[in-house]
Design an enzyme around this catalytic site. Sequence first.
Site, PDB file in Angstrom:
ATOM      1  N   ARG A 105       0.630  -1.283   0.147  1.00 53.22           N
ATOM      2  CA  ARG A 105       0.063   0.117  -0.197  1.00 53.22           C
ATOM      3  C   ARG A 105       0.890   1.241   0.095  1.00 53.22           C
ATOM      4  NH1 ARG A 105      -5.349   1.240   3.367  1.00 53.22           N
ATOM      5  NH2 ARG A 105      -6.152  -0.023   1.854  1.00 53.22           N
ATOM      6  N   HIS A 132      -7.182   0.863  -6.787  1.00 51.92           N
ATOM      7  CA  HIS A 132      -7.467  -0.013  -5.511  1.00 51.92           C
ATOM      8  C   HIS A 132      -8.013  -1.236  -6.303  1.00 51.92           C
ATOM      9  CE1 HIS A 132      -7.759  -1.478  -1.723  1.00 51.92           C
ATOM     10  NE2 HIS A 132      -8.676  -0.771  -1.288  1.00 51.92           N
ATOM     11  N   GLN A 135     -10.000  -3.870  -4.076  1.00 50.99           N
ATOM     12  CA  GLN A 135     -11.477  -3.251  -3.616  1.00 50.99           C
ATOM     13  C   GLN A 135     -12.465  -3.771  -4.631  1.00 50.99           C
ATOM     14  OE1 GLN A 135     -12.211  -2.217  -0.623  1.00 50.99           O
ATOM     15  NE2 GLN A 135     -14.393  -2.328  -1.347  1.00 50.99           N
ATOM     16  N   ASP A 222     -17.402   7.187  -2.265  1.00 47.52           N
ATOM     17  CA  ASP A 222     -16.237   6.959  -1.517  1.00 47.52           C
ATOM     18  C   ASP A 222     -15.960   8.394  -0.831  1.00 47.52           C
ATOM     19  OD1 ASP A 222     -13.619   6.114  -0.386  1.00 47.52           O
ATOM     20  OD2 ASP A 222     -12.557   5.950  -2.031  1.00 47.52           O
ATOM     21  N   CYS A 261     -16.560   1.514  -0.047  1.00 47.99           N
ATOM     22  CA  CYS A 261     -15.126   0.676   0.144  1.00 47.99           C
ATOM     23  C   CYS A 261     -14.708   0.634   1.610  1.00 47.99           C
ATOM     24  CB  CYS A 261     -13.973   1.170  -0.451  1.00 47.99           C
ATOM     25  SG  CYS A 261     -13.463   2.910  -0.203  1.00 47.99           S
ATOM     26  N   ARG A 289     -13.797  -9.000   0.739  1.00 50.18           N
ATOM     27  CA  ARG A 289     -12.217  -8.496   0.623  1.00 50.18           C
ATOM     28  C   ARG A 289     -11.294  -9.839   1.035  1.00 50.18           C
ATOM     29  NH1 ARG A 289     -10.115  -3.345   0.880  1.00 50.18           N
ATOM     30  NH2 ARG A 289      -8.172  -4.482   0.196  1.00 50.18           N
TER      31      ARG A 289
HETATM   32  N1  NVA Z   1      -9.959   6.752  -1.551  1.00 49.86           N
HETATM   33  C1  NVA Z   1      -9.533   6.050  -0.200  1.00 49.86           C
HETATM   34  C2  NVA Z   1      -9.831   4.722  -0.078  1.00 49.86           C
HETATM   35  C3  NVA Z   1      -9.431   3.800   1.164  1.00 49.86           C
HETATM   36  C4  NVA Z   1      -9.639   2.447   1.129  1.00 49.86           C
HETATM   37  C5  NVA Z   1      -8.183   6.518   0.041  1.00 49.86           C
HETATM   38  O1  NVA Z   1      -7.396   6.565  -0.974  1.00 49.86           O
HETATM   39  O2  NVA Z   1      -7.863   6.884   1.079  1.00 49.86           O
HETATM   40  N1   CP Z   2     -11.325  -0.324   1.905  1.00 47.95           N
HETATM   41  C1   CP Z   2     -10.153  -0.473   2.367  1.00 47.95           C
HETATM   42  O1   CP Z   2      -9.228  -0.404   1.656  1.00 47.95           O
HETATM   43  O2   CP Z   2      -9.722  -0.281   3.744  1.00 47.95           O
HETATM   44  P1   CP Z   2      -8.643  -0.184   4.717  1.00 47.95           P
HETATM   45  O3   CP Z   2      -8.114   1.109   4.472  1.00 47.95           O
HETATM   46  O4   CP Z   2      -9.182  -0.241   5.877  1.00 47.95           O
HETATM   47  O5   CP Z   2      -7.805  -1.339   3.961  1.00 47.95           O
END
Ligand code: NVA
Ligand code: CP
Length: 303
Positions: A105, A132, A135, A222, A261, A289
């Site tokens: 990540r 992502h 997801q 989101d 998500c 997931r």
């Molecule tokens: N769009 C959000 C998704 C988190 C799972 C982010 O990038 O923070």
């Molecule tokens: N949806 C998702 O990726 O959640 P987290 O940021 O908690 O991993």
Amino acid sequence: MKLKTKDLLTLAELTPKEFTQLIDYSILLKKELKNGTKPLLKNKTLTMIFQKPSTRTRISFETGMYQLGGHAINLSSDEMQLSRGESIEDTAKTLSRYTDCIMARVYDHSLLEKLSKSSTVPVINGLSDSFHPCQILADFMTIKEKKGKIKGLKIAWIGDGNNVCNSMIYGCALSDVKLSIATPKGFEPNKMVLKESEKFIDIDLTVDPIIAIKNADVVVTDTYTSIHTNDPKRIKHFLPKYQINQTLMNHASHNAIFMHCLPAKRENEVTSSVIDGPQSVVWDEAENRLHTQKALLASIIHA
Ligand code: NVA
Ligand code: CP
């Protein structure tokens, strides 16, 4: 099943057939879990690198590896020599000698591309500033479970054209789904992703959420601020027009489902009455997931 791609960085690496097969395999693994998952990844390890916080991704990957008979190692990038300047390329070469798969990540998607080029083991994107993919695997599994099919449905994405939205576009292109996207001007999804995907499906882009949501089978949103775009000033561009509340949901198909998500910022992009209401499937989506990532790991890690 075995995937042809070495890595999953965007979702576009999959063929439509592989995407469908992964969803079906995830549904099978979910059923099998009741009697115990086969140890398909016995003695295999997954290394997880987190530059950013996570709840679902971290727990679902770690639990998934455990259920498959393997092991997951969790590292925040601060704990690694990366934080002292070791290159991502040297990190990739080193990890490839120990572990069978790397999930990362990251802030900058190009870091994943570098990791992928220098690693000899599969690299999975656990969220970057641009995509992502994991997801979206869970989202399409949830849609298949709830609607009994995927092809021919209409999905409405309302809000920020962000990283999750970019992967959603690829998911729709892989599964022949009509997609309508409503964002404020300046918050549209990635142009290249749109251009590539419009070769396969119709995508409507509008600033009007009522137009986008009309007759939708699936409504998705989101947060307006992501981990990499964490400026609270963004929110004023979205509220109140783009908030998913019951009034807006009423323009969708009468049996539409609501997806997010997570984590959600309640009363911003969605009201509590919608996310906690009868049309919301967000907890199944979060659970899925686990199942989709188990299917992915078992298909991408080759013996
Ligand atoms: N769009 C959000 C998704 C988190 C799972 C982010 O990038 O923070
Ligand atoms: N949806 C998702 O990726 O959640 P987290 O940021 O908690 O991993």
